[in-house]
Every structure is written in C-alpha cells, then in structure tokens.
Design a protein around this motif. Sequence first.
Motif, PDB file in Angstrom:
ATOM      1  N   ALA A  53       0.779  -1.331   0.142  1.00  0.00           N
ATOM      2  CA  ALA A  53      -0.104  -0.025   0.008  1.00  0.00           C
ATOM      3  C   ALA A  53       0.798   1.158   0.025  1.00  0.00           C
ATOM      4  O   ALA A  53       0.374   2.287  -0.390  1.00  0.00           O
ATOM      5  CB  ALA A  53      -0.842   0.045   1.316  1.00  0.00           C
ATOM      6  N   GLY A  54       2.097   1.067   0.350  1.00  0.00           N
ATOM      7  CA  GLY A  54       2.998   2.279   0.391  1.00  0.00           C
ATOM      8  C   GLY A  54       3.368   2.698  -0.981  1.00  0.00           C
ATOM      9  O   GLY A  54       4.422   3.847  -1.108  1.00  0.00           O
ATOM     10  N   ALA A  87      -3.916  -4.931   1.072  1.00  0.00           N
ATOM     11  CA  ALA A  87      -3.254  -3.439   0.764  1.00  0.00           C
ATOM     12  C   ALA A  87      -4.422  -2.248   0.795  1.00  0.00           C
ATOM     13  O   ALA A  87      -4.085  -1.223   1.223  1.00  0.00           O
ATOM     14  CB  ALA A  87      -2.550  -3.662  -0.482  1.00  0.00           C
ATOM     15  N   ALA A  88      -5.598  -2.894   0.445  1.00  0.00           N
ATOM     16  CA  ALA A  88      -6.702  -1.867   0.127  1.00  0.00           C
ATOM     17  C   ALA A  88      -7.056  -1.180   1.569  1.00  0.00           C
ATOM     18  O   ALA A  88      -7.656  -0.228   1.575  1.00  0.00           O
ATOM     19  CB  ALA A  88      -7.860  -2.550  -0.649  1.00  0.00           C
ATOM     20  N   GLY A  89      -6.764  -2.115   2.690  1.00  0.00           N
ATOM     21  CA  GLY A  89      -7.009  -1.521   4.108  1.00  0.00           C
ATOM     22  C   GLY A  89      -6.301  -0.702   4.476  1.00  0.00           C
ATOM     23  O   GLY A  89      -6.492  -0.034   5.441  1.00  0.00           O
ATOM     24  N   HIS A  90      -5.168  -0.386   3.717  1.00  0.00           N
ATOM     25  CA  HIS A  90      -4.150   0.397   4.186  1.00  0.00           C
ATOM     26  C   HIS A  90      -3.773   1.754   3.290  1.00  0.00           C
ATOM     27  O   HIS A  90      -2.972   2.591   3.690  1.00  0.00           O
ATOM     28  CB  HIS A  90      -2.462  -0.220   4.198  1.00  0.00           C
ATOM     29  CG  HIS A  90      -2.815  -1.606   5.202  1.00  0.00           C
ATOM     30  ND1 HIS A  90      -2.805  -1.258   6.638  1.00  0.00           N
ATOM     31  CD2 HIS A  90      -2.874  -2.917   5.001  1.00  0.00           C
ATOM     32  CE1 HIS A  90      -2.851  -2.713   7.216  1.00  0.00           C
ATOM     33  NE2 HIS A  90      -2.925  -3.391   5.974  1.00  0.00           N
ATOM     34  N   GLY A  91      -4.242   1.688   2.114  1.00  0.00           N
ATOM     35  CA  GLY A  91      -4.208   2.862   1.136  1.00  0.00           C
ATOM     36  C   GLY A  91      -4.617   2.668  -0.299  1.00  0.00           C
ATOM     37  O   GLY A  91      -4.428   1.403  -0.657  1.00  0.00           O
ATOM     38  N   LEU A  97      -8.424  -2.718  -4.964  1.00  0.00           N
ATOM     39  CA  LEU A  97      -9.510  -3.572  -4.906  1.00  0.00           C
ATOM     40  C   LEU A  97      -9.943  -3.760  -6.556  1.00  0.00           C
ATOM     41  O   LEU A  97     -10.000  -4.979  -6.933  1.00  0.00           O
ATOM     42  CB  LEU A  97     -10.901  -3.024  -4.296  1.00  0.00           C
ATOM     43  CG  LEU A  97     -10.835  -3.058  -2.926  1.00  0.00           C
ATOM     44  CD1 LEU A  97     -11.969  -2.329  -2.458  1.00  0.00           C
ATOM     45  CD2 LEU A  97     -10.582  -4.294  -2.273  1.00  0.00           C
ATOM     46  N   GLN A  98      -9.843  -2.832  -7.354  1.00  0.00           N
ATOM     47  CA  GLN A  98      -9.824  -3.151  -8.672  1.00  0.00           C
ATOM     48  C   GLN A  98      -8.864  -3.961  -9.329  1.00  0.00           C
ATOM     49  O   GLN A  98      -9.142  -5.109 -10.288  1.00  0.00           O
ATOM     50  CB  GLN A  98      -9.785  -1.681  -9.476  1.00  0.00           C
ATOM     51  CG  GLN A  98     -10.152  -1.927 -10.993  1.00  0.00           C
ATOM     52  CD  GLN A  98     -11.458  -2.450 -11.191  1.00  0.00           C
ATOM     53  OE1 GLN A  98     -12.552  -2.231 -10.631  1.00  0.00           O
ATOM     54  NE2 GLN A  98     -11.500  -3.621 -12.258  1.00  0.00           N
ATOM     55  N   LEU A 132     -20.382  -1.313   9.039  1.00  0.00           N
ATOM     56  CA  LEU A 132     -21.395  -0.375   8.963  1.00  0.00           C
ATOM     57  C   LEU A 132     -20.620   0.780   8.092  1.00  0.00           C
ATOM     58  O   LEU A 132     -21.228   1.755   8.285  1.00  0.00           O
ATOM     59  CB  LEU A 132     -21.916   0.293  10.275  1.00  0.00           C
ATOM     60  CG  LEU A 132     -22.409  -0.976  11.522  1.00  0.00           C
ATOM     61  CD1 LEU A 132     -23.014  -0.077  12.631  1.00  0.00           C
ATOM     62  CD2 LEU A 132     -23.366  -1.673  10.728  1.00  0.00           C
ATOM     63  N   SER A 133     -20.162   0.336   7.103  1.00  0.00           N
ATOM     64  CA  SER A 133     -19.626   1.184   6.407  1.00  0.00           C
ATOM     65  C   SER A 133     -20.440   1.410   5.032  1.00  0.00           C
ATOM     66  O   SER A 133     -20.309   0.638   4.056  1.00  0.00           O
ATOM     67  CB  SER A 133     -18.113   0.791   5.898  1.00  0.00           C
ATOM     68  OG  SER A 133     -17.286   1.680   4.940  1.00  0.00           O
ATOM     69  N   VAL A 134     -21.292   2.363   5.139  1.00  0.00           N
ATOM     70  CA  VAL A 134     -22.244   2.575   3.998  1.00  0.00           C
ATOM     71  C   VAL A 134     -21.825   2.783   2.551  1.00  0.00           C
ATOM     72  O   VAL A 134     -22.180   2.091   1.771  1.00  0.00           O
ATOM     73  CB  VAL A 134     -23.334   3.334   4.504  1.00  0.00           C
ATOM     74  CG1 VAL A 134     -24.324   3.739   3.555  1.00  0.00           C
ATOM     75  CG2 VAL A 134     -23.936   3.166   5.733  1.00  0.00           C
ATOM     76  N   GLY A 135     -21.244   3.859   2.400  1.00  0.00           N
ATOM     77  CA  GLY A 135     -20.720   3.948   1.183  1.00  0.00           C
ATOM     78  C   GLY A 135     -19.891   3.017   0.391  1.00  0.00           C
ATOM     79  O   GLY A 135     -20.258   2.531  -0.851  1.00  0.00           O
ATOM     80  N   PRO A 136     -18.894   2.519   1.165  1.00  0.00           N
ATOM     81  CA  PRO A 136     -17.870   1.600   0.383  1.00  0.00           C
ATOM     82  C   PRO A 136     -18.780   0.428   0.220  1.00  0.00           C
ATOM     83  O   PRO A 136     -18.537  -0.665  -0.552  1.00  0.00           O
ATOM     84  CB  PRO A 136     -16.817   1.456   1.217  1.00  0.00           C
ATOM     85  CG  PRO A 136     -16.611   2.773   2.050  1.00  0.00           C
ATOM     86  CD  PRO A 136     -18.019   3.050   2.172  1.00  0.00           C
TER      87      PRO A 136
END
Length: 333
Positions: A53-54, A87-91, A97-98, A132-136
């Motif tokens: 992610a860095g 990695a998507a959880g860090h940046g 994700l794509q 409870l992450s609505v948008g994502p």
Amino acid sequence: MRFSSTSLVLSLVAVVASPSLSPAQSRIDAGGYQELLNEVRGGLFISSGRVLAGFDPDSVERVVADLIASGPDARELKTAALLHTEAAGHGYSETHLQLARSLLKAIPDPEDRGDWIRRWWLALCFSYQVQLSVGPGVAAFEGAMEDMPDDRDLRRAFAATLWMFGKQREEPTYLTRAGVMLQALLEETPDDPDLRIRFAGVLLDLGRPEDAAFVLDQLGDARLRSGPRLALLLIRGEIALGAGEFDAAEAAFAEAVRRSRRSPAAVSGLVAARLSQGNAEGAAEAAGALLARAPTGWEPEWRYWLGPALDYPGIFQAMKDEVREPAEEGSER
C-alpha cells in the motif's frame, strides 16, 4: 516483521532511495512484487499488504499488468488478489480492489474463476456491512452485481444490507432499492418466509404499514428460525403501535422479549406499548430489565440484520488457506 531476504525494501527498486520521491510514492518493480507474493504464501498477509500500500499506484498497476500478461497459474493470481485486498485496507483502496478483481478474472479455469470471484465479493461486501461502512459497502455490492447479476445469494445479501443501512439512516433511497430487490426475489420464491418478513419490514420503514401487514398476513403457519421470528414480532408490534392497537402491540413485544431478552428493540417496543396503555409501572419494569443487562456482543436484531455477513472472516480465511504454504514458526496466522 519477517522477510525472506535480508532487506525486502532494498530489493524493491533502486528509485526508492531517490530524494525526489516520498516513501508513499516509491515505485515497485517486478522483483519486489514477487518478493511480496512469496511473503504472502508464507502467511504474511497483513505486513505484506501494508508494504504494498505504500508504493506509487501507477507502478503497482504496471507490475500487475505484467504479471497477468505472463500467464501465471491460478494460485499465483489468487495470491496476488488477496495481497491487494489486504493492501486496500492500508491505502489506495479503490486501486487495489480493482487490481484484485482483475487478477481473479484472469484465473484460467471458468469454474474456479467463478467460485473465487463469488467468494471474494461476498467476503468483501460482508466486511463493509459488518463495519457499517455504508458508502463502500453499497459500492462493493454494486460492483459484485456487475460481475454476478444473477447470483441469488448476492442479491439477497445486497437487499438485506440496503434494508439495514436504510433503516439505520432513515434513508428512503436505500429502502426503496431494498424493496424492489426483495419483491423480485419473493416473486421467484413466494414461499420463502424470511424474504416475506424482510419485505414487510422495508414497507413498514417506508411508511406503508398497511402494505406491510398484508404481506405478513400471507405467511400462514410458516415455521421460522429465531431471527426471522424475532423480526416478525417486532414488525407486528410496530404496526400495532402505529395503529393505536396498544394491547396487540404489548402482546407482540412481550412475546419478542420472552424469546429474546437481550433485544433492545423488543424491550423498547414493550416500554412504548405499556406507556401507551397507561401502565407506567410495567413500562418501568421492562426498561429496568434492559438497563440492568450486561453488555455483550451483537444484539439479536443486529445478528438478524447482519446474518451471514458475520461469517466474512471465515470466508477470507478459507481463501488464504488455499494459497498459503505451511507457515514458518513465528509467522502471521
């Protein structure tokens, strides 16, 4: 953090040391990327994902494109997809994700590919739902629907999530979408009692209690599990309370409390019904029981709303186990 080489950072790319780039903009090359894949196979999902992610996302996209073009086997593609998911959880969440999605779509065998894409989407969507992450969460479900528009489990999970988000946020757009999806599912399987209860709940939350009652009246003597049974009692109690039928509301909420004493919604409804009856003493008794209970995990109504989403860690773990080599002592699990 354990690395299989003496210095993973030094092996990634010479430009890392360039003063013109910050650590977050460092570029990764094929060798460094392969090093991270080796670490993931050894069990280092979290630390390897954080490292990936860095890096500059453009360079990450290039090495992934090169990997896919090289014709790797299914295990390599799955390993890389899980690395990017972490990695998507860090940046650079959207980018990673794509890329994970593209890697899974490159799995050669159609059946294997479909199975992994389905499980990956469900686990990812469920993780957002539980957070409870609505948008994502909504965006993830929409992406999943693009890949698997006819998957019944996915459609059902998306509808349940839209109802949950819409109910909690009092958002009519989500509730309306949930109602359309649930109605379509119910038309396919009209004898599914859980779908009928959820559809009634959506109608009630949309301010259509008479329609909700009509849907519930068609349940008949259907046998229900504990979660749907609790939801049914709560919905009937709310309908009766709104109609001024306080005795019926009290009966429904009292039965809900009897079946699920840890349910705040059931106790709150019972308090409201008894207050409406003029029974302040009974309302205080019900409220006291709620206030006295010890804090625990998910409430019964939340467990019903979340349903299979609570199992998302196990879905991810099963996928990790399929690509991971026997871990060395001291590695991540």
